[in-house]
Each structure stands twice: as structure tokens, then as C-alpha cells.
Design an enzyme around this catalytic site. Structure first.
Site, PDB file in Angstrom:
ATOM      1  N   CYS A 333      -4.070  23.749  -1.867  1.00  0.00           N
ATOM      2  CA  CYS A 333      -3.835  24.292  -3.205  1.00  0.00           C
ATOM      3  C   CYS A 333      -3.212  23.234  -4.131  1.00  0.00           C
ATOM      4  O   CYS A 333      -3.868  22.271  -4.489  1.00  0.00           O
ATOM      5  CB  CYS A 333      -2.980  25.558  -3.123  1.00  0.00           C
ATOM      6  SG  CYS A 333      -3.081  26.579  -4.624  1.00  0.00           S
ATOM      7  N   HIS A 436      -5.520  28.913   1.214  1.00  0.00           N
ATOM      8  CA  HIS A 436      -4.297  29.214   1.941  1.00  0.00           C
ATOM      9  C   HIS A 436      -4.679  29.915   3.244  1.00  0.00           C
ATOM     10  O   HIS A 436      -5.705  30.587   3.324  1.00  0.00           O
ATOM     11  CB  HIS A 436      -3.385  30.125   1.119  1.00  0.00           C
ATOM     12  CG  HIS A 436      -2.732  29.446  -0.036  1.00  0.00           C
ATOM     13  ND1 HIS A 436      -1.745  28.497   0.122  1.00  0.00           N
ATOM     14  CD2 HIS A 436      -2.925  29.578  -1.378  1.00  0.00           C
ATOM     15  CE1 HIS A 436      -1.356  28.074  -1.074  1.00  0.00           C
ATOM     16  NE2 HIS A 436      -2.060  28.708  -1.995  1.00  0.00           N
TER      17      HIS A 436
END
Length: 501
Positions: A333, A436
Site C-alpha cells: 500500500c 493488504h
């Protein structure tokens, strides 16, 4: 809907873990249980099946209760962006970014209505609620507009358990002071005390239990031991700790995680707790980095700020040296965004300055532009370059930026819908992704770790079944707590409260 609220004498006394245990205990006894926390402050998120965002702790508690998580279990989530501001997430969606003063002055009524709506909705589907408080219920400078402790107990009309942490010392003073500072009507709600994190023989604390019950007039429902063997995720940075291998250092995989100031979703690392030969350490300086077997560049709530800090500390040069000398890096991310040539805050959503730019770490041929609307979604995809037997992956995404490959490169994943994600460079030694929970995928994690093991001359290990381990952890936690907590007495108090209220 009957219930119980778990409040604490301070932050990090064990409220989240006790709520998780109670959810599992009551669910195993046949109750349809929901967790609830009115307002959570954490940069660790849980994405519901609808692609909405709640605090990670309530997602974990829902799993322990064997229920699907929903936004009604945590209607308000505050995600700190810096020392003064936080993003407000209400019913799973970002609505504003404000200072603490503006939040107290401008959001209180809206927050109160959201809490009432959430409790009313949950009461239609569940017969028991386990509510988690926040911090201490006697922050006297905040209590005129509090939305997290006794106000919530009043709205839900439930009794309260007060938890104190004996490990940090001062357990008697913290209990006495908390009860003394409560208003008389609030103190009446406290039906029991839990002394948490006790080390040694609990018989040594029997006189302490007697003192508490005689002087404070509240029964001690249990003295809970310190539980180092229970592998349940912590709620926030207060609970962030290292993962230590059970094996000698030369037989372990050493993974260094760059400890960003606004590190978020560090629960991405939780699966490594179940790998006995993996050690995780958080590193905040180049000198402390050493030569790990792998580096993880995690997510962050403030990408520009944390990238600038990394560069000022000399990590850009050190990472280049590490990658070019056969080092392994995974960036997730915000960490993935940092890998690129340049980051552009088109909407001002990361910095507050529209058009702000910053040079990246220049490790991958990508460029990121930050938009106004945040993407939150559960994602499915396929590995384009499998590790071992890994092929399909799942995870979730939470990000404002969109990252484009600006030079020919190899994407790491193919998402459902034929969209690519991430980068796969240097034969897999450098991976960047928006996924994630990448390491929650057993086959990927196993294949990636076995690559590191072979490289270090260690034997490969079989795949650890994470979901099986997590279920066992919930049961282990429930067993440990049920062994020392007077659960039947607690249930009686909950029943009597419901009958008399």
C-alpha cells in the site's frame, strides 16, 4: 438485547482481548453475540464484505463470535493522520478530516445519533452484545462530550466490568481512583472487576482480592494471567510488538519492518506469529537495519510525511544498496507508493496541499497520484509469478492513491476484472502491491518464506494453515479466560440487570 461493557482504568489494560474472549465464550454457550465499540481510534482497519471500513479489533471480535463483521459493530472510526488531525470514518465511509477540537464541537451530535442507530440495528439481529470502552471512563476534561464509555453503557443500558492491569503497577490506586471519579449513577453500573496480566501464582494475590472487595465494594470476577502464548492481534500501536523466533538466530528468518511514524495496518504482519522460525523487528534507523533476510515496507496513513522521514534518515540510499546486493523487499500500500519515481497529491488528500509532489525511493518504475475518494474493497486475484504452489490470493485495499507503471515492468498480480496490481521485479526479490493481508494467503506466505529459507541454507518448512491456527487461538483464549473468570456469576449479573432496568 442483554449485554456487558468492558471498561478499563487506562489504555492497553486488555479490554480488547477480554472482549474477544467473552465473544468466544458466550458464542460457544449458544448465544448470538455481537461485539460493539462506539468509537475506535486506530489506523488498523478491517474491511467488511461490503467493502466498508471498521476498526480491526471489532472485526477480530466478530470472528471470535463466529459472526460476519458489520459497520454497526463500530459506527465511528478515527484514523490519525498527524498529531492534530484524524480522518472520521462513519458507518464504514470516510466523511471528513478534522482536528480534535473541531471533532468535539462539530461531530458530537452526529456521532451520538450514529451510536444509537447502530445499537438499535444490532438489537434486531443479536441477543447479546459485548461492548468495549476506550481509554479510561474518568477523563474528566472530556466527559462532558464522551461517546465511548459510560454514555454508551447508558445508551445500551448494560452493566460494566472494570479492568485493571496489574503488570504496570499501581493496580489498587488505579481501581480506587477510577471508581471515586465516577458519578454515583455511573458507579452503580460497575458490577465486577477483572485484574489482568497477573504473573505467578494467583493465590499470592488473594489478599489483594479481599482488599478490593472490602474497600471498593465491587466483586472481583477474576484474576487473569499474563497470556504470552495467545496469538490474537492487538488493536493499535500501543500493542505493537516484535515477533520472536523460537529458534536460534542463525536458524531463523530475520524480517525487518520499517517503523513508519504513521504506520497503518501493521496487522498485515500477524501471520508471522504462527511461523516458528520467523523473527520480526521494527526498525527506525539505518544503523539498526543491519542485513536482514527481508525488509517489509508497510502501509502508512501519511505517505508523503513518512516518505520524507525515510529519506532524511538515509533509507533511500540504504534500500538501493540492499536491493542491488540481492536483498528482498515487499512493499504494501503506502510502502508500494513510496517505491516509485514520484508521488503527486493531486487532490491534496494526503498533504492538504493540492498538487504537492515528492520524489519517491526510485526502486520501481511507477508513479502515484492521490485522489479525493478513498478506495476500500475486498480483493481477489491471481499471482502472475507464483511462489511455490501459490496462485490465487485474497486481501483488501484501502488507499487514496492510484499507481501507474510508467516504464515497462512486470505486474505482480491480476485482480478480478482483468486489472493488474503491483510490481514484481528482480525475479521476485522486490514486490510492491496494494493487497493488504498478502501474507494471510498460506501458499504465498509459505512459498515466499521457503525462498528465503533456501537462500539462507535452511530447510523448507510445510505450509502453516493460518485459519486453523486462528480458530485455535480464539478457543485457547476463551479456555484460558473461562478457567479463571466467574462466567456464570457474570451472566447472572447481566440477567438481573436486564430484569431490573
Amino acid at each position: 438485547m442483554k449485554g456487558i461493557m468492558v471498561q478499563g482504568t487506562a489504555s492497553d489494560v486488555g479490554k480488547s482481548l477480554i472482549c474477544t474472549a467473552l465473544c468466544r465464550i458466550f458464542a460457544r454457550r449458544g448465544y448470538k453475540v455481537t461485539p460493539f465499540k462506539s468509537q475506535n481510534m486506530s489506523n488498523n482497519s478491517y474491511i467488511t464484505v461490503e467493502g466498508l471500513e471498521i476498526g480491526r479489533a471489532q472485526g477480530i471480535q466478530a470472528e471470535a463470535a463466529m459472526e460476519e463483521a458489520s459497520v454497526y459493530m463500530n459506527p465511528i472510526l478515527l484514523k490519525p493522520r498527524n498529531d492534530r488531525e484524524a480522518e472520521i470514518v462513519c458507518f464504514g465511509q470516510a466523511v471528513d478530516t478534522v482536528s480534535g477540537v473541531k471533532y468535539r464541537d462539530g461531530f458530537y451530535k452526529r456521532g451520538l445519533e450514529a451510536i444509537k442507530q447502530a445499537l438499535a440495528t444490532l438489537s434486531q439481529s443479536f441477543d447479546m452484545v459485548v461492548i468495549e470502552g476506550a481509554g479510561s471512563p474518568v477523563e474528566v476534561n472530556l466527559n462532558d462530550r464522551e461517546l465511548v464509555n459510560m454514555k454508551v453503557a447508558e445508551l445500551a443500558d448494560v452493566p460494566v466490568i472494570l479492568v485493571a492491569d496489574i503488570e504496570r503497577g499501581g493496580v489498587f490506586a488505579s481501581l480506587y481512583g477510577t471508581l471515586e471519579l465516577l458519578q454515583p449513577n455511573e458507579r452503580k453500573r460497575v458490577v465486577g472487576i477483572i485484574v489482568n496480566k497477573f504473573r505467578g501464582d494467583p493465590e499470592l494475590f488473594s489478599s489483594g482480592v479481599q482488599w478490593i472487595e472490602q474497600h471498593l465494594g465491587v466483586p472481583v470476577l477474576g484474576v487473569l494471567p499474563h497470556l504470552p502464548g495467545v496469538r490474537i492481534e492487538g488493536e493499535d500501536s500501543l500493542s505493537k510488538g516484535q515477533v520472536t523466533s523460537v529458534l536460534p538466530r542463525d536458524q531463523s528468518i530475520d524480517i525487518a519492518v520499517l517503523d513508519l511514524p504513521y504506520l497503518s495496518n501493521y496487522t498485515d504482519l500477524e501471520p508471522f506469529r504462527y511461523e516458528e522460525d520467523v523473527a520480526i523487528r521494527f526498525v527506525s534507523s539505518v544503523d539498526a537495519l543491519g542485513r536482514p533476510d527481508a525488509i517489509i515496507l508497510p502501509g502508512t496513513k501519511s505517505t508523503f510525511h513518512d516518505l520524507q522521514i525515510l529519506k532524511e534518515k538515509g533509507f533511500k540510499e540504504r534500500l538501493h544498496e540492499y536491493v542491488t546486493t540481492d536483498g528482498t523487499v515487499v512493499a504494501i500500500c503506502g510502502g508500494f507508493q513510496m517505491l516509485g519515481h514520484r508521488l503527486i497529491d493531486v487532490a491534496g488528500s494526503d498533504t492538504g496541499i493540492k498538487g504537492a509532489t515528492i520524489d519517491g525511493l526510485d526502486l520501481a518504475p511507477v508513479e502515484t497520484r492521490f485522489a479525493e475518494k478513498k478506495k476500500t474493497v475486498r480483493s481477489l486475484g491471481q499471482l502472475l509469478h507464483p511462489f511455490g504452489t501459490a496462485k490465487d490470493i485474497y486481501g483488501f485495499e484501502i488507499h487514496l492513491g492510484e499507481t501507474d507503471i510508467v516504464d515497462p515492468s512486470i505486474p505482480a498480480f491480476l485482480r478480478v476484472g482483468n486489472h493488474t496490481d503491483g510490481v514484481y521485479l528482480h525475479e521476485g526479490r522486490l514486490i510492491g502491491t496494494y493487497f493488504h493481508h498478502l501474507f494471510f494467503n498460506d501458499d504465498f506466505r509459505s512459498g515466499w518464506l521457503n525462498t528465503l529459507r533456501r537462500k539462507k541454507g535452511l530447510r523448507e518448512r510445510p505450509t502453516v494453515e493460518l485459519e486453523k491456527c486462528r480458530r485455535a487461538s480464539y478457543d485457547q483464549l476463551a479456555d484460558e479466560v473461562e478457567r479463571v473468570l466467574h462466567v456464570d456469576s457474570l451472566l447472572e449479573k447481566m440477567e438481573r440487570w436486564g430484569e431490573t432496568s
